[in-house]
Design a protein around this motif. Structure first.
Motif, PDB file in Angstrom:
ATOM      1  N   THR A   1       1.206   0.735   4.701  1.00 59.14           N
ATOM      2  CA  THR A   1       0.122   0.576   5.005  1.00 59.14           C
ATOM      3  C   THR A   1      -1.025   1.400   4.790  1.00 59.14           C
ATOM      4  O   THR A   1      -0.763   2.728   5.085  1.00 59.14           O
ATOM      5  N   ALA A   2      -2.351   1.355   4.168  1.00 56.62           N
ATOM      6  CA  ALA A   2      -3.193   2.381   3.849  1.00 56.62           C
ATOM      7  C   ALA A   2      -4.278   2.186   5.031  1.00 56.62           C
ATOM      8  O   ALA A   2      -4.926   1.044   4.985  1.00 56.62           O
ATOM      9  N   ASN A   3      -4.758   3.252   5.677  1.00 60.18           N
ATOM     10  CA  ASN A   3      -5.666   2.955   6.638  1.00 60.18           C
ATOM     11  C   ASN A   3      -6.738   3.997   6.235  1.00 60.18           C
ATOM     12  O   ASN A   3      -6.535   5.184   5.903  1.00 60.18           O
ATOM     13  N   GLN A   4      -7.882   3.597   6.514  1.00 59.84           N
ATOM     14  CA  GLN A   4      -9.271   4.394   5.991  1.00 59.84           C
ATOM     15  C   GLN A   4      -9.473   5.187   7.081  1.00 59.84           C
ATOM     16  O   GLN A   4      -9.448   5.122   8.414  1.00 59.84           O
ATOM     17  N   VAL A   5      -9.806   6.527   6.999  1.00 62.07           N
ATOM     18  CA  VAL A   5     -10.106   7.833   7.677  1.00 62.07           C
ATOM     19  C   VAL A   5     -11.542   8.423   7.238  1.00 62.07           C
ATOM     20  O   VAL A   5     -11.507   8.503   5.872  1.00 62.07           O
TER      21      VAL A   5
ATOM     22  N   LYS B   1      -9.608  -0.956  -4.962  1.00 58.46           N
ATOM     23  CA  LYS B   1      -9.009  -2.471  -4.408  1.00 58.46           C
ATOM     24  C   LYS B   1      -8.278  -2.406  -3.065  1.00 58.46           C
ATOM     25  O   LYS B   1      -7.734  -3.196  -2.616  1.00 58.46           O
ATOM     26  N   LEU B   2      -8.626  -1.297  -2.233  1.00 56.02           N
ATOM     27  CA  LEU B   2      -8.056  -1.286  -0.837  1.00 56.02           C
ATOM     28  C   LEU B   2      -9.303  -1.587   0.073  1.00 56.02           C
ATOM     29  O   LEU B   2     -10.343  -1.290   0.019  1.00 56.02           O
ATOM     30  N   LYS B   3      -8.754  -1.957   1.307  1.00 55.83           N
ATOM     31  CA  LYS B   3      -9.324  -2.226   2.511  1.00 55.83           C
ATOM     32  C   LYS B   3      -8.578  -1.765   3.691  1.00 55.83           C
ATOM     33  O   LYS B   3      -7.466  -1.306   3.492  1.00 55.83           O
ATOM     34  N   ASN B   4      -9.106  -1.451   4.801  1.00 55.71           N
ATOM     35  CA  ASN B   4      -8.308  -0.886   5.849  1.00 55.71           C
ATOM     36  C   ASN B   4      -7.210  -1.868   6.174  1.00 55.71           C
ATOM     37  O   ASN B   4      -7.388  -3.191   6.441  1.00 55.71           O
ATOM     38  N   GLY B   5      -5.879  -1.424   6.532  1.00 55.22           N
ATOM     39  CA  GLY B   5      -4.827  -2.155   6.445  1.00 55.22           C
ATOM     40  C   GLY B   5      -4.150  -2.773   5.272  1.00 55.22           C
ATOM     41  O   GLY B   5      -3.234  -3.492   5.731  1.00 55.22           O
ATOM     42  N   SER B   6      -4.653  -2.371   4.328  1.00 60.98           N
ATOM     43  CA  SER B   6      -3.985  -3.111   2.949  1.00 60.98           C
ATOM     44  C   SER B   6      -2.603  -2.481   2.832  1.00 60.98           C
ATOM     45  O   SER B   6      -2.324  -1.397   2.919  1.00 60.98           O
ATOM     46  N   HIS B   7      -1.709  -3.381   2.412  1.00 61.02           N
ATOM     47  CA  HIS B   7      -0.392  -3.171   2.082  1.00 61.02           C
ATOM     48  C   HIS B   7      -0.331  -2.479   0.563  1.00 61.02           C
ATOM     49  O   HIS B   7      -0.879  -2.864  -0.539  1.00 61.02           O
ATOM     50  N   VAL B   8       0.423  -1.409   0.551  1.00 61.35           N
ATOM     51  CA  VAL B   8       0.266  -0.876  -0.847  1.00 61.35           C
ATOM     52  C   VAL B   8       1.861  -0.390  -1.091  1.00 61.35           C
ATOM     53  O   VAL B   8       2.944  -0.529  -0.432  1.00 61.35           O
ATOM     54  N   ALA B   9       1.804  -0.151  -2.483  1.00 60.63           N
ATOM     55  CA  ALA B   9       3.254   0.255  -3.106  1.00 60.63           C
ATOM     56  C   ALA B   9       2.785   1.615  -4.153  1.00 60.63           C
ATOM     57  O   ALA B   9       1.672   1.406  -4.676  1.00 60.63           O
ATOM     58  N   VAL B  10       3.710   2.502  -3.673  1.00 56.15           N
ATOM     59  CA  VAL B  10       3.265   3.900  -4.354  1.00 56.15           C
ATOM     60  C   VAL B  10       3.902   3.869  -5.864  1.00 56.15           C
ATOM     61  O   VAL B  10       5.199   3.822  -6.057  1.00 56.15           O
ATOM     62  N   ASN B  11       3.107   4.100  -6.744  1.00 58.70           N
ATOM     63  CA  ASN B  11       3.530   4.521  -8.023  1.00 58.70           C
ATOM     64  C   ASN B  11       3.002   6.025  -8.732  1.00 58.70           C
ATOM     65  O   ASN B  11       1.896   6.094  -8.877  1.00 58.70           O
ATOM     66  N   ASN B  12       3.775   6.880  -8.638  1.00 59.71           N
ATOM     67  CA  ASN B  12       3.401   8.444  -8.798  1.00 59.71           C
ATOM     68  C   ASN B  12       3.653   8.938 -10.183  1.00 59.71           C
ATOM     69  O   ASN B  12       3.815  10.216 -10.455  1.00 59.71           O
ATOM     70  N   LYS B  13       3.907   7.873 -11.241  1.00 56.18           N
ATOM     71  CA  LYS B  13       4.171   8.217 -12.406  1.00 56.18           C
ATOM     72  C   LYS B  13       3.092   8.901 -13.171  1.00 56.18           C
ATOM     73  O   LYS B  13       3.210   9.807 -13.906  1.00 56.18           O
ATOM     74  N   VAL B  14       1.995   8.519 -12.888  1.00 56.24           N
ATOM     75  CA  VAL B  14       0.530   9.180 -13.435  1.00 56.24           C
ATOM     76  C   VAL B  14      -0.225   9.685 -12.222  1.00 56.24           C
ATOM     77  O   VAL B  14      -0.511   8.939 -11.383  1.00 56.24           O
TER      78      VAL B  14
ATOM     79  N   GLU C   1       2.141 -16.914   3.684  1.00 59.14           N
ATOM     80  CA  GLU C   1       2.002 -16.038   2.597  1.00 59.14           C
ATOM     81  C   GLU C   1       1.979 -14.529   3.123  1.00 59.14           C
ATOM     82  O   GLU C   1       1.097 -14.400   3.950  1.00 59.14           O
ATOM     83  N   SER C   2       2.636 -13.830   2.741  1.00 58.03           N
ATOM     84  CA  SER C   2       2.335 -12.160   2.897  1.00 58.03           C
ATOM     85  C   SER C   2       0.950 -11.758   2.457  1.00 58.03           C
ATOM     86  O   SER C   2       0.849 -12.212   1.204  1.00 58.03           O
ATOM     87  N   ALA C   3       0.541 -10.566   3.064  1.00 59.79           N
ATOM     88  CA  ALA C   3      -0.750  -9.979   2.398  1.00 59.79           C
ATOM     89  C   ALA C   3      -0.236  -9.249   0.949  1.00 59.79           C
ATOM     90  O   ALA C   3       0.813  -8.944   0.512  1.00 59.79           O
ATOM     91  N   PRO C   4      -1.242  -9.375  -0.152  1.00 61.51           N
ATOM     92  CA  PRO C   4      -1.018  -8.823  -1.409  1.00 61.51           C
ATOM     93  C   PRO C   4      -0.634  -7.476  -1.330  1.00 61.51           C
ATOM     94  O   PRO C   4      -1.309  -6.606  -0.550  1.00 61.51           O
ATOM     95  N   VAL C   5       0.296  -6.926  -2.105  1.00 61.30           N
ATOM     96  CA  VAL C   5       0.501  -5.681  -2.215  1.00 61.30           C
ATOM     97  C   VAL C   5      -0.106  -4.777  -3.309  1.00 61.30           C
ATOM     98  O   VAL C   5      -0.102  -5.402  -4.451  1.00 61.30           O
ATOM     99  N   MET C   6      -0.878  -3.637  -2.994  1.00 62.67           N
ATOM    100  CA  MET C   6      -1.644  -3.008  -4.145  1.00 62.67           C
ATOM    101  C   MET C   6      -0.841  -1.801  -4.486  1.00 62.67           C
ATOM    102  O   MET C   6      -0.266  -1.140  -3.640  1.00 62.67           O
TER     103      MET C   6
END
Length: 392
Positions: free
Chosen positions: A328-332, A363-376, A50-55
């Motif tokens: 991927t979202a990385n925390q800084v 809902k993110l943690k370091n290294g989470s996979h994300v999908a970008v939705n900039n409608k709002v 299974e791949s990591a869930p996408v946020m």
């Protein structure tokens, strides 16, 4: 002598049942351990397949903006001229010439106290002074022909001057019983009624000059180097949502409060509509001259916690089976500066062009996979205005 356990069992007639029990227990434990091992293997296989869930998140680019630093404070309105008009002498209120809230000019009569006995005494003193003048002038003619002595002339002159002074004193008393406006302004609510007896110092009504008007506020001593006379100041007041008042600094207190290390600043505002009133609470911003180019983000992009301020940078880390980019979202950790409206300045931790998560961080943690939705997108206005939903 060797001890033989099985021989003992055989002697006691117990060998066969006990052996069966041991076999059964061994089978049960073997099944349990086998099941646990199988379960672990299958779980590892499932997780690996299974791949990591996408946020889903929204993002924005970090860009430089021209930042005009502001010194923010809370202030209070105060009048340039404001007094409680009081009675100077004791006396009964004879006539009231104003109404509550009237706008008056300097010298307008507000209250007439009963001055009849004082006026009568004034007339008597004026008559005595006139007689003294006539006596002095007559004796002066007599002195020229040596009919009276120089001592008599001096006495007549002294008597005349004394009576003239008494007349002036009585005129002042009569005038003090007429209460007038000392300057232009707006009256408050009357504290007197006709027939009321006033003692010296009793308040008749308040008088406030409302245009221009001051707003006094305090700033920390570190801000002194950024303050100067005639510096632009803006103010907002809760009673008039969305309206910005513009003024200038007219005075900076030369004393710093030793208990708070704050300095008092006074700004003058034109107030032709008389919207700002004494005692009103105001949010004040002093516009400084040090313009800067700073990285800015919506304030929602920064997460604050006891360990420091953090942001999430989104980067492409590869391609999936469909040749789509994997984000991927990385925390800084970041260092933030001042805020203005919906924006906040970021001093360290990110650079121009970085794609920053603006919503969905919880809902993110370091290294989470994300999908970008900039409608709002969250608000990023440096000067937002809040509509007055309770207005008429």
């Amino acid at each position: 002598m060797t001890f033989n356990f099985f021989k003992l069992l055989k002697l006691e007639g117990m060998e066969k049942p006990f052996f069966k029990m041991l076999v059964i227990v061994g089978i049960v434990f073997g099944c349990l351990f086998g099941y646990k091992g199988f379960k672990a293997v299958m779980m590892n296989w499932f997780l690996a397949s299974e791949s990591a869930p996408v946020m889903t998140v929204s993002t924005t680019k970090a860009v430089y903006s021209t930042w005009v630093p502001e010194l923010k404070a809370v202030g209070s309105g105060s009048t340039v001229l404001g007094v409680n008009i009081t009675a100077q002498l004791a006396g009964m209120v004879q006539t009231i010439y104003f109404k509550d809230g009237d706008t008056v000019k300097k010298g307008d009569v507000l209250v007439q106290q009963n001055a009849d006995p004082n006026i009568a005494l004034l007339h008597s003193l004026e008559a005595n002074a006139e007689l003294a003048r006539i006596t002095y002038e007559r004796d002066s003619k007599q002195f020229k022909v040596k009919a009276v002595s120089k001592q008599q002339i001096d006495s007549d002159l002294q008597n005349w001057k004394s009576l003239v002074a008494q007349v002036d004193q009585q005129k002042a008393i009569v005038q003090q019983l007429v209460i007038t406006a000392p300057f232009d302004g707006r009256l408050g609510i009357s504290n007197v009624n006709p027939g009321q007896y006033l003692n010296p110092g009793d308040t008749v009504v308040t008088l406030q000059s409302l245009d221009p008007i001051y707003i006094d506020f305090y700033l920390p001593q570190q801000a002194l180097s950024q303050l100067k006379l005639d510096q632009t100041v803006t103010a907002t007041i809760d009673a008039f949502a969305g309206k910005v008042f513009n003024g200038k600094i007219t005075a900076i207190n030369p004393i710093v409060d030793s208990s708070t290390r704050n300095v008092q600043v006074r700004a003058s505002f034109e107030n032709p509509e008389q919207l700002i009133l004494p005692g009103m609470f105001a949010n004040v911003s002093v516009i400084t001259d040090a313009h800067q180019d700073l990285l800015t983000l919506p304030q929602t992009a920064i997460s604050f916690n006891p360990y420091g301020s953090i942001a999430y940078i989104v980067k492409e880390t590869g391609k999936d089976k469909k040749n789509q980019p994997i984000l991927t979202a990385n925390q800084v950790f970041v260092t933030t500066g001042d805020s203005r409206g919906d924006q906040i300045a970021v001093l360290t931790g990110i650079k121009a062009g970085d794609e920053i998560v603006t919503s969905g961080q919880l809902k993110l943690k370091n290294g989470s996979h994300v999908a970008v939705n900039n409608k709002v997108q969250p608000s990023d206005n440096p000067n937002p205005s809040v509509p007055n939903e309770h207005g008429g």
